[in-house]
Design a protein around this motif. Structure first.
Motif, PDB file in Angstrom:
ATOM      1  N   ARG A 113      11.527 -63.375  10.650  1.00 42.16           N
ATOM      2  CA  ARG A 113      12.465 -62.723   9.088  1.00 42.16           C
ATOM      3  C   ARG A 113      12.664 -63.516   7.840  1.00 42.16           C
ATOM      4  O   ARG A 113      12.742 -65.118   8.671  1.00 42.16           O
ATOM      5  CB  ARG A 113      13.893 -62.435   9.953  1.00 42.16           C
ATOM      6  N   THR A 114      13.210 -63.137   7.213  1.00 45.15           N
ATOM      7  CA  THR A 114      12.735 -64.365   5.845  1.00 45.15           C
ATOM      8  C   THR A 114      13.893 -65.556   5.839  1.00 45.15           C
ATOM      9  O   THR A 114      13.056 -66.656   6.330  1.00 45.15           O
ATOM     10  CB  THR A 114      13.636 -63.809   4.990  1.00 45.15           C
ATOM     11  N   GLU A 115      15.190 -65.042   6.622  1.00 43.95           N
ATOM     12  CA  GLU A 115      15.523 -66.456   6.987  1.00 43.95           C
ATOM     13  C   GLU A 115      15.894 -66.616   7.992  1.00 43.95           C
ATOM     14  O   GLU A 115      17.112 -67.643   8.199  1.00 43.95           O
ATOM     15  CB  GLU A 115      17.010 -65.615   6.750  1.00 43.95           C
ATOM     16  N   ILE A 144      22.097 -57.572   7.664  1.00 46.57           N
ATOM     17  CA  ILE A 144      22.998 -58.666   9.123  1.00 46.57           C
ATOM     18  C   ILE A 144      24.246 -58.302   8.900  1.00 46.57           C
ATOM     19  O   ILE A 144      25.373 -58.271   8.307  1.00 46.57           O
ATOM     20  CB  ILE A 144      22.423 -60.219   9.080  1.00 46.57           C
ATOM     21  N   PRO A 145      24.562 -57.256  10.126  1.00 44.25           N
ATOM     22  CA  PRO A 145      25.966 -57.598  10.357  1.00 44.25           C
ATOM     23  C   PRO A 145      27.335 -58.643  10.406  1.00 44.25           C
ATOM     24  O   PRO A 145      26.522 -59.560  10.928  1.00 44.25           O
ATOM     25  CB  PRO A 145      26.265 -56.284  11.965  1.00 44.25           C
ATOM     26  N   LEU A 165      25.604 -58.331   5.420  1.00 45.97           N
ATOM     27  CA  LEU A 165      25.295 -59.087   4.649  1.00 45.97           C
ATOM     28  C   LEU A 165      23.945 -58.307   3.910  1.00 45.97           C
ATOM     29  O   LEU A 165      23.131 -58.834   5.026  1.00 45.97           O
ATOM     30  CB  LEU A 165      24.662 -60.255   4.695  1.00 45.97           C
ATOM     31  N   GLY A 166      23.171 -57.724   2.774  1.00 49.29           N
ATOM     32  CA  GLY A 166      22.216 -57.371   2.115  1.00 49.29           C
ATOM     33  C   GLY A 166      21.003 -58.701   1.982  1.00 49.29           C
ATOM     34  O   GLY A 166      21.252 -59.323   2.095  1.00 49.29           O
ATOM     35  N   THR A 167      20.090 -57.107   2.382  1.00 48.44           N
ATOM     36  CA  THR A 167      18.819 -58.502   2.098  1.00 48.44           C
ATOM     37  C   THR A 167      18.502 -58.791   0.723  1.00 48.44           C
ATOM     38  O   THR A 167      17.972 -59.770   0.728  1.00 48.44           O
ATOM     39  CB  THR A 167      17.617 -56.541   2.607  1.00 48.44           C
ATOM     40  N   ALA A 172      17.785 -64.380  -1.738  1.00 44.89           N
ATOM     41  CA  ALA A 172      18.370 -65.250  -2.207  1.00 44.89           C
ATOM     42  C   ALA A 172      19.172 -65.969  -1.799  1.00 44.89           C
ATOM     43  O   ALA A 172      18.632 -67.573  -1.999  1.00 44.89           O
ATOM     44  CB  ALA A 172      19.742 -64.609  -3.278  1.00 44.89           C
ATOM     45  N   ARG A 173      19.641 -65.901  -1.093  1.00 43.38           N
ATOM     46  CA  ARG A 173      20.711 -67.950   0.002  1.00 43.38           C
ATOM     47  C   ARG A 173      18.985 -68.498   0.648  1.00 43.38           C
ATOM     48  O   ARG A 173      18.872 -69.559   0.685  1.00 43.38           O
ATOM     49  CB  ARG A 173      21.213 -67.142   1.305  1.00 43.38           C
TER      50      ARG A 173
END
Length: 200
Positions: A113-115, A144-145, A165-167, A172-173
């Protein structure tokens, strides 16, 4: 061969998670294939990484058949496939040795996953002295819940929760955290020289 493409965890396990229906990048397999094609054409190394949680009983338990590349992806002969049990692709594999022996100093990172596994791999790679291109549009994640949310909620309940937390925010983070510190943020079009949708 001085560069490598690292494809992280683009595996069938994720299709067995309900929340994956809300993933950020439905075109992920196509985007990864574009990068793979460009890497092969440039004679760069392609390294496939899979995540495994033996004995867990979940989607990443190899006994359940999901620890394999997503349909539409295929490793060619001579392309290493590594299996990790940590979030990053280095700690529980011989990836660093494999790259060092081949004299590879620059990595392009993509996958799921990205993060999490992608970002963590990029950070470790940078600390190990590699130059890193983080190909955000060839990564994917899911919402992410909130940490205090009940574990048994439905996807609809998770998406309706304002604390989720939306995708877009996750991506962006990650870019803010990596850019100028651990990696250069790149696009598939930049690395392949072909805009999306061009050339079939």
């Amino acid at each position: 061969m001085s560069s490598a493409l690292i494809v992280i965890d683009v595996q069938e396990s994720f299709h067995r998670r309900e929340l994956w229906s809300a993933n950020s990048n439905p075109d992920l397999v196509d985007q990864v294939n574009r990068l793979v094609g460009a890497a092969r054409a440039a004679d760069d190394l392609v390294v496939w990484v899979l995540h495994s949680e033996p004995g867990s009983g979940g989607p990443f338990d190899p006994a359940h058949g999901g620890v394999r590349l997503m349909d539409g992806l295929q490793a060619h002969e001579g392309e290493p496939t590594l299996t990790k049990t940590s979030h990053n692709a280095f700690t529980t594999t011989n990836l660093q040795q494999l790259l060092t022996v081949r004299g590879i100093r620059r990595l392009a990172v993509c996958g799921i996953r990205t993060e999490q596994c992608c970002e963590t791999t990029a950070r470790i790679a940078s600390d190990l002295g590699f130059e890193v291109d983080f190909v955000t549009d060839a990564t994917a994640t899911n919402p992410i819940p909130h940490r205090d949310a009940p574990a048994d909620r439905t996807v609809a309940e998770i998406l309706a929760d304002p604390r989720t937390l939306g995708t877009d925010e996750i991506i962006a983070r990650t870019e803010y955290a990596l850019a100028g510190r651990f990696a250069t943020i790149r696009t598939v079009a930049e690395l392949t020289g072909v805009p999306a949708g061009v050339g079939g």
